[in-house]
Write a protein that holds these residues in place. Sequence first.
Motif, PDB file in Angstrom:
ATOM      1  N   LEU A  14      24.852  24.294 -66.596  1.00  0.00           N
ATOM      2  CA  LEU A  14      23.534  23.740 -66.307  1.00  0.00           C
ATOM      3  C   LEU A  14      23.686  22.236 -66.170  1.00  0.00           C
ATOM      4  O   LEU A  14      23.445  21.881 -64.897  1.00  0.00           O
ATOM      5  CB  LEU A  14      22.243  24.636 -66.524  1.00  0.00           C
ATOM      6  CG  LEU A  14      22.340  25.351 -66.580  1.00  0.00           C
ATOM      7  CD1 LEU A  14      21.530  26.345 -67.301  1.00  0.00           C
ATOM      8  CD2 LEU A  14      21.949  26.757 -65.870  1.00  0.00           C
ATOM      9  N   GLY A  15      24.135  21.359 -66.231  1.00  0.00           N
ATOM     10  CA  GLY A  15      23.892  19.882 -66.238  1.00  0.00           C
ATOM     11  C   GLY A  15      24.443  19.811 -65.041  1.00  0.00           C
ATOM     12  O   GLY A  15      24.150  19.042 -64.436  1.00  0.00           O
ATOM     13  N   PHE A  18      23.106  20.768 -61.747  1.00  0.00           N
ATOM     14  CA  PHE A  18      22.147  19.944 -61.268  1.00  0.00           C
ATOM     15  C   PHE A  18      22.628  18.639 -61.176  1.00  0.00           C
ATOM     16  O   PHE A  18      22.317  18.427 -59.755  1.00  0.00           O
ATOM     17  CB  PHE A  18      20.845  19.436 -62.298  1.00  0.00           C
ATOM     18  CG  PHE A  18      20.054  18.992 -62.517  1.00  0.00           C
ATOM     19  CD1 PHE A  18      19.008  19.314 -61.236  1.00  0.00           C
ATOM     20  CD2 PHE A  18      20.439  17.430 -62.734  1.00  0.00           C
ATOM     21  CE1 PHE A  18      17.839  19.233 -61.263  1.00  0.00           C
ATOM     22  CE2 PHE A  18      19.231  17.061 -62.762  1.00  0.00           C
ATOM     23  CZ  PHE A  18      17.808  17.801 -61.363  1.00  0.00           C
ATOM     24  N   PHE A  19      23.888  18.300 -61.738  1.00  0.00           N
ATOM     25  CA  PHE A  19      23.919  16.875 -60.712  1.00  0.00           C
ATOM     26  C   PHE A  19      24.840  17.022 -59.438  1.00  0.00           C
ATOM     27  O   PHE A  19      24.563  17.104 -57.771  1.00  0.00           O
ATOM     28  CB  PHE A  19      25.671  16.481 -61.601  1.00  0.00           C
ATOM     29  CG  PHE A  19      25.008  16.222 -63.590  1.00  0.00           C
ATOM     30  CD1 PHE A  19      23.110  15.470 -63.584  1.00  0.00           C
ATOM     31  CD2 PHE A  19      26.209  16.312 -64.661  1.00  0.00           C
ATOM     32  CE1 PHE A  19      23.133  15.629 -63.890  1.00  0.00           C
ATOM     33  CE2 PHE A  19      25.804  15.810 -65.275  1.00  0.00           C
ATOM     34  CZ  PHE A  19      24.045  15.544 -65.421  1.00  0.00           C
ATOM     35  N   TYR A  20      25.552  18.669 -59.792  1.00  0.00           N
ATOM     36  CA  TYR A  20      25.811  18.818 -57.948  1.00  0.00           C
ATOM     37  C   TYR A  20      25.442  18.916 -56.834  1.00  0.00           C
ATOM     38  O   TYR A  20      25.452  18.957 -55.793  1.00  0.00           O
ATOM     39  CB  TYR A  20      26.945  19.947 -58.485  1.00  0.00           C
ATOM     40  CG  TYR A  20      28.141  19.765 -57.115  1.00  0.00           C
ATOM     41  CD1 TYR A  20      29.400  19.233 -57.332  1.00  0.00           C
ATOM     42  CD2 TYR A  20      27.862  21.300 -56.362  1.00  0.00           C
ATOM     43  CE1 TYR A  20      30.132  19.760 -56.085  1.00  0.00           C
ATOM     44  CE2 TYR A  20      28.607  20.728 -55.201  1.00  0.00           C
ATOM     45  CZ  TYR A  20      30.303  20.023 -54.765  1.00  0.00           C
ATOM     46  OH  TYR A  20      30.861  21.028 -54.054  1.00  0.00           O
ATOM     47  N   LEU A  21      24.054  20.082 -57.694  1.00  0.00           N
ATOM     48  CA  LEU A  21      23.076  20.550 -56.422  1.00  0.00           C
ATOM     49  C   LEU A  21      22.356  18.507 -56.147  1.00  0.00           C
ATOM     50  O   LEU A  21      21.262  18.811 -54.602  1.00  0.00           O
ATOM     51  CB  LEU A  21      22.207  20.979 -57.344  1.00  0.00           C
ATOM     52  CG  LEU A  21      22.494  21.998 -56.789  1.00  0.00           C
ATOM     53  CD1 LEU A  21      22.359  23.925 -57.948  1.00  0.00           C
ATOM     54  CD2 LEU A  21      23.317  23.255 -55.165  1.00  0.00           C
ATOM     55  N   ILE A 124      19.757  18.450 -72.162  1.00  0.00           N
ATOM     56  CA  ILE A 124      18.941  19.049 -71.260  1.00  0.00           C
ATOM     57  C   ILE A 124      18.106  16.696 -71.730  1.00  0.00           C
ATOM     58  O   ILE A 124      17.712  16.500 -70.159  1.00  0.00           O
ATOM     59  CB  ILE A 124      18.121  19.344 -71.942  1.00  0.00           C
ATOM     60  CG1 ILE A 124      16.784  20.278 -70.904  1.00  0.00           C
ATOM     61  CG2 ILE A 124      16.714  19.090 -72.869  1.00  0.00           C
ATOM     62  CD1 ILE A 124      15.717  21.039 -70.759  1.00  0.00           C
ATOM     63  N   PHE A 125      18.407  16.192 -72.484  1.00  0.00           N
ATOM     64  CA  PHE A 125      17.597  14.956 -72.269  1.00  0.00           C
ATOM     65  C   PHE A 125      19.143  13.682 -72.258  1.00  0.00           C
ATOM     66  O   PHE A 125      18.778  13.068 -70.766  1.00  0.00           O
ATOM     67  CB  PHE A 125      18.076  14.860 -74.002  1.00  0.00           C
ATOM     68  CG  PHE A 125      16.790  14.836 -74.329  1.00  0.00           C
ATOM     69  CD1 PHE A 125      15.336  15.524 -73.987  1.00  0.00           C
ATOM     70  CD2 PHE A 125      16.319  14.761 -75.711  1.00  0.00           C
ATOM     71  CE1 PHE A 125      14.532  15.689 -74.736  1.00  0.00           C
ATOM     72  CE2 PHE A 125      14.781  14.977 -76.696  1.00  0.00           C
ATOM     73  CZ  PHE A 125      13.918  15.859 -76.434  1.00  0.00           C
ATOM     74  N   SER A 126      19.931  14.336 -72.331  1.00  0.00           N
ATOM     75  CA  SER A 126      21.717  14.474 -71.643  1.00  0.00           C
ATOM     76  C   SER A 126      21.521  14.046 -70.357  1.00  0.00           C
ATOM     77  O   SER A 126      21.858  12.878 -69.831  1.00  0.00           O
ATOM     78  CB  SER A 126      23.336  14.659 -72.225  1.00  0.00           C
ATOM     79  OG  SER A 126      22.978  14.363 -73.566  1.00  0.00           O
ATOM     80  N   THR A 127      20.632  15.046 -69.375  1.00  0.00           N
ATOM     81  CA  THR A 127      20.792  15.290 -68.172  1.00  0.00           C
ATOM     82  C   THR A 127      19.859  14.209 -67.636  1.00  0.00           C
ATOM     83  O   THR A 127      19.780  14.154 -66.347  1.00  0.00           O
ATOM     84  CB  THR A 127      20.352  16.476 -67.752  1.00  0.00           C
ATOM     85  OG1 THR A 127      21.125  18.047 -68.890  1.00  0.00           O
ATOM     86  CG2 THR A 127      20.628  17.230 -66.304  1.00  0.00           C
ATOM     87  N   ALA A 128      18.966  13.781 -67.939  1.00  0.00           N
ATOM     88  CA  ALA A 128      17.556  12.835 -67.615  1.00  0.00           C
ATOM     89  C   ALA A 128      18.500  11.823 -67.536  1.00  0.00           C
ATOM     90  O   ALA A 128      17.691  11.275 -66.611  1.00  0.00           O
ATOM     91  CB  ALA A 128      16.403  14.009 -68.375  1.00  0.00           C
TER      92      ALA A 128
END
Length: 806
Positions: A14-15, A18-21, A124-128
Amino acid sequence: MKIQFQKDILPHLLGVLFFYLLVVAYFSPLVFDGKIIFQSDILQWEGSAKEVLDYRSSTGEQALWTNRMFGGMPTYFISLEFAGDITNLLISVLTLGLPHPINGLFFGMLSMYLLLLSYGVRPIFSTAGAVAFAFNTYNLLSLEAGHNAKIWAVCLIPLIVLGIHLAFERKKILGAALLGLGLLLQLKFNHLQITYYTLIISLIYLGVRTLIEWKQVGIKNLLATYAFLALGVVLAVGGNLGRLATALEYSPYSTRGKATIESGDSGLDKDYAFNWSNGILESMTLLVPDFYGGGSRTPLPKDSASEKALQSQGVDPAQINGIVKGAPTYWGDQPFTGGPIYGSVVLVFLAILGIWVAPRASLITYGSIIVLSLMLSWGKNLAWFNYTLFDILPGYNKFRAVSMALGMTLFAIPVLGMIALEKLAQTKTLKPLLISGGTVVGTTLILAVMGSTLFRFEGAGDVELGFPDWLYTALKSDRKELLSSSAWTSFTFVIFALCAIYFYLKGKISVSILGIGLITLITLDVWTINRRYLNQDSFQGNPSRQYFAETPAEKSIASDKGYFRVFTPSEGFSQGARTSYRFNSLGGYHGAKLRRYQDLIDNRLEFELQAFSKKVQEGNYDWASLGTFNMLNTKYLIAGTESNAVLENPEANGPAWVPTEVIAVSNNASEMETLGKINTKSQATLNTEEFGKITAGSGEINLLSYSPNSISYQATMQTGGLGVFSEIYYPEGWKVTLDGKEVPLLRVNYLLRGMEIPSGTHKIVFTFAPESYSSTKIPMIVFQYGLLLLLIAGIFFTYKKANASR
């Protein structure tokens, strides 16, 4: 080992998705419509690289020299490729086929995500944190300007630090491989200033970790860690052997090398190097992006004070529209800026939180990076510190635009901030949250309410604007409003983030809701700011087609199939490479031209051009006075776009000639001075201290063929003597043969090639085949595959160890 999809795989998928999109969504015109970002520096690069790209396309070979810029120079920093190089394939695979240069932003998010995971930060924090790092304004403004190599170099910093961190976390093989992979790609992009900053970051990490752990783990374990890291570095450096060898070879002869006429110092002049120094207060843009008014040319909101003032004075609506769409709102210390340096106020808040909750090693490491990078970015505004480093740090005086150090700041803030958030989520202590939140909320609130009374809102470049008092007063009102509005926005984002974290600590919301909320806040924050500078208007169908569309003037010159150079006064000697797209040019656009050519610009070409232009205004086209222009075989000057704007120089010396007098000089200063006094057609200077005495001869030299790597002539000499060639002298790699036998290459007229030619008819061939390129190609590829094998081994042993521990 049993892998749980929902726990072990899904969050990461998912991470990455999300980056790709996110990249695809922001750059949708590029991805879906085939448009291109209008990047001024890339257009200039395209002009400078045209000959190299065309030669590669037609022959499959690498052009190592080009005559399109600055009379001639190596192509090492323009476009250099090696057969068998696997780095382009690696990039394509690692970025899932995203197009260049936006693939760098995706990889920046991915590498930051992995770095934060390695510190135990939940996905989820790493994604932010990853979004805040890659989508900061520093990267997007660089992308808009065309600094693609810089973006990639910055976005590889987390991967390099990840490798070092994993090696210290008992994953030595994988850590060495990831360090090697990151450094391999960073060196490929050849942005040595960012690599220098990466070295500083790495040394800080290594120093802190070593001081903290040497008693705990023992010197033997530390030495083993260093040995594996050294292996990664060796493989990365070896995998770029050709690029580094050519760069090291060229550097002493470039403007980054030792001066030839001046004091003898090497490197750049301090005034030049520190021209782009961030103001100390300008660092507040990390908290409030419009603290200093945004960019040098920023659109004002509707009904701004400037617009009302212009309307009240009866200014034409079209003129009003032009002013308010690009108002000089910036009032900082730099000559100009594309926009503020900003990576979300939420991350600044979390980094400050780290002062109280982050583990000691992380706080010291990343806190030191933040403080040091800010001090470096202040440049001349902290002269006692930065001038000292400029004088004593090896290689540091080769770089300019010290504000670039803020790339380190925007790397360290998300790392420290997300480590702090993870620690807070585990301890669930309120006091640090309230202290750090109160600090940032209070600061932004003061700026929002009282900022207009705290500063003068007068910039260093305001005098040059020439605005009347009534308009200048209105402009300062708009600057005040920009600061206040931006501070209110930052205040709002921090309040939302603070409340979300507070409610999580109180058990009112889940960690998933908190994470999604932070991702949303950070994305919205950086997206909104970036859209001011890189938006739909930044994309065009094919900007190069329009930019390089042939003008009647260029078409007129193109009909001449001879061999000559062209100069466009409106581009100057260093401000553009449009002319280089079609013709061999005296000018160009590059940060590291040959030192001797820069000397010629400063001491001869500029003065000759000024004197000639003055005579032209009086109706006197004194072509003979352009001695150095003529020796550079400058046959045409382009004074406009129409065909009648082409000025043909009848006094150009041609590709090569035989002077009737050789004037001996003993040093560079005397040679430059003599060059301004001689007739370059009949006289030539020669440094007899370096090259010995050569007599003058008689005869003629004709060009037979030209290619970037080879050029040949036929000389018919009645009397043997010196031959002069209108080609730039560069001692590393150029060889000259006379009837197939190698003979000494001389430097004449300060920077042209010369040779002694005996009487009779001879074939002369100049060939550019530098050993720094040819001898490093195969070893370079061997090192690259060695690194790939190390990476595979690292992944295998890490997986095996993890499986055994479960």
